[in-house]
Design an enzyme around this catalytic site. Structure first.
Site, PDB file in Angstrom:
ATOM      1  N   ASP A  11      43.599 -52.623  54.919  1.00  0.00           N
ATOM      2  CA  ASP A  11      42.226 -52.561  55.396  1.00  0.00           C
ATOM      3  C   ASP A  11      42.196 -52.384  56.916  1.00  0.00           C
ATOM      4  O   ASP A  11      42.592 -53.297  57.653  1.00  0.00           O
ATOM      5  CB  ASP A  11      41.498 -53.850  54.996  1.00  0.00           C
ATOM      6  CG  ASP A  11      40.001 -53.707  54.953  1.00  0.00           C
ATOM      7  OD1 ASP A  11      39.490 -52.681  55.442  1.00  0.00           O
ATOM      8  OD2 ASP A  11      39.332 -54.609  54.438  1.00  0.00           O
ATOM      9  N   CYS A  50      35.275 -48.286  55.256  1.00  0.00           N
ATOM     10  CA  CYS A  50      35.928 -48.940  54.113  1.00  0.00           C
ATOM     11  C   CYS A  50      35.402 -48.527  52.742  1.00  0.00           C
ATOM     12  O   CYS A  50      36.127 -47.976  51.919  1.00  0.00           O
ATOM     13  CB  CYS A  50      35.826 -50.453  54.256  1.00  0.00           C
ATOM     14  SG  CYS A  50      36.556 -51.105  55.771  1.00  0.00           S
ATOM     15  N   ASP A 240      42.598 -47.563  54.224  1.00  0.00           N
ATOM     16  CA  ASP A 240      41.305 -46.921  53.969  1.00  0.00           C
ATOM     17  C   ASP A 240      40.776 -46.167  55.175  1.00  0.00           C
ATOM     18  O   ASP A 240      40.127 -45.134  55.056  1.00  0.00           O
ATOM     19  CB  ASP A 240      40.273 -47.938  53.470  1.00  0.00           C
ATOM     20  CG  ASP A 240      40.105 -49.136  54.398  1.00  0.00           C
ATOM     21  OD1 ASP A 240      40.794 -49.212  55.441  1.00  0.00           O
ATOM     22  OD2 ASP A 240      39.285 -50.028  54.071  1.00  0.00           O
ATOM     23  N   ASN A 241      41.051 -46.675  56.369  1.00  0.00           N
ATOM     24  CA  ASN A 241      40.631 -46.026  57.620  1.00  0.00           C
ATOM     25  C   ASN A 241      41.407 -46.632  58.768  1.00  0.00           C
ATOM     26  O   ASN A 241      42.206 -47.549  58.565  1.00  0.00           O
ATOM     27  CB  ASN A 241      39.122 -46.172  57.844  1.00  0.00           C
ATOM     28  CG  ASN A 241      38.610 -47.581  57.666  1.00  0.00           C
ATOM     29  OD1 ASN A 241      37.901 -47.877  56.695  1.00  0.00           O
ATOM     30  ND2 ASN A 241      38.977 -48.481  58.559  1.00  0.00           N
TER      31      ASN A 241
END
Length: 355
Positions: A11, A50, A240-241
């Site tokens: 995350d 996210c 996710d990023n």
């Protein structure tokens, strides 16, 4: 042989990993995974936030095709269209048992339906060792079906404006994890951030959160080996990023979108190298389906796995017998394509364009 899959989604993690050249990061277990797999140098999320990013990972579709443009929680309430067929649902229909451990951040639940969740004692999905222990117990259950595990730690996401949930006054806060602390003066300040004391302090906290993430990844790798599934399980590690700092997360600048992707296919002959294949998160789902040799319901038996993601053509029309006439197949089309065929290629021809 059984073909199992573990997809690990960190995350808000950028390339702050030893295997990506970061000399300060303490990530021996993720580096171990890279040494036994392949590291992508040009992997990109399609949306650097996210919930929207995770909807792409689990659907194989860009956000404009799912309606999931933003967060599923809070004031956003974004939700995926009912017509979307997600990865856990497709694998479940194909006879897989499916499990989510950690962050979900998707909606609606019936579109992204997992057979079970194992969240007990994970402390908000920040105790990755407990997450891996839960995973081991689930994998070891008496069940002959192949498995799909979606393993999503909350680290290294912020826990607050200036906190990464490290609890410096409670070194035993996360049972099973010994904290790895970093001095602000030792952390590298990337070119896209200002070299200020406040920035260095937060970066030191960020690196500690990444180190905590890594410990659980090592426990999960060991769990696969101890349960006898290391050699029949596809393992993907990604984010996710990018990092939760200005110029990164929520932007399509490189720090926000050019992310780690490590893939370990147990059938690989070459290991420990990098590929320049240009891929995005819409390619994750077709790659998993390719490995599992799953042709989802509605695609018809005439569709080969290697053609997942292509537009339907005339040959997709199946004629069961002459007296009943042709029966039209309407294949479900994904936006990505399987990248498993380029895992052994450092220079990947035909993988130099994406959107």
């Amino acid at each position: 042989p059984q073909r199992n899959v573990v997809v690990i989604v960190a995350d808000d993690l950028g390339k702050q990993l030893g295997c990506y050249g970061d000399k300060v990061a303490k990530t021996p277990n993720i580096d171990r995974l890279a040494a036994e797999g392949v590291r992508f140098s040009r992997a990109y999320c399609t949306t650097a936030s996210c919930s929207a990013s995770r909807s792409v990972l689990m659907s194989g579709l860009h956000n404009h095709a799912t309606g999931h443009y933003g967060h599923a929680h809070g004031t956003g309430h974004f939700s995926t269209y009912e017509s979307v067929r997600s990865l856990p649902v497709m694998l479940g229909e194909a006879g897989y048992r499916t499990c989510l451990i950690g962050k979900y951040h998707l909606a609606p639940e019936y579109t992204y339906k997992f057979e079970t969740q194992r969240q007990e004692g994970t402390q908000g999905a920040r105790n990755t060792v407990r997450m891996a222990q839960n995973a081991k117990a689930w994998i070891a259950e008496q069940d002959s079906r192949p498995f799909f595990l979606y393993f999503c730690p909350t680290d290294p996401h912020r826990a607050g404006p200036d906190s990464f949930a490290n609890h410096p006054d409670q070194p035993g806060f996360y049972p099973g994890i010994t904290p790895t602390q970093f001095r602000p003066e030792d952390v590298p300040v990337p070119s896209w951030l200002s070299d200020r004391p406040e920035v260095r302090k937060e970066l030191a906290e960020y690196y500690q959160s990444i180190a905590r993430l890594d410990v659980g990844i090592g426990t999960l790798i060991d769990a696969l080996k101890e349960t006898g599934h290391w050699d029949d399980t596809l393992v993907m590690f990604l984010s996710d990023n990018g990092p939760p700092f200005p110029g990164a997360k929520t932007t399509l600048y490189e720090p926000g979108s050019n992310l780690p992707l490590i893939v370990r296919d147990p059938r690989q002959q070459r290991q420990g190298h990098a590929t320049d294949a240009l891929v995005t998160w819409v390619d994750v789902m077709p790659s998993v389906l390719d490995y599992c040799q799953v042709v989802p319901k509605g695609w018809g038996s005439v569709r080969a796995v290697e053609n997942i993601g292509r537009p339907p053509v005339a040959s997709d029309v199946k004629k069961p017998n002459a007296d009943k006439g042709p029966v039209e197949m309407k294949p479900y089309q994904l936006h990505g394509r399987s990248f498993l065929g380029v895992l052994d290629k450092e220079k990947a021809t035909g993988w130099d364009e994406t959107f």
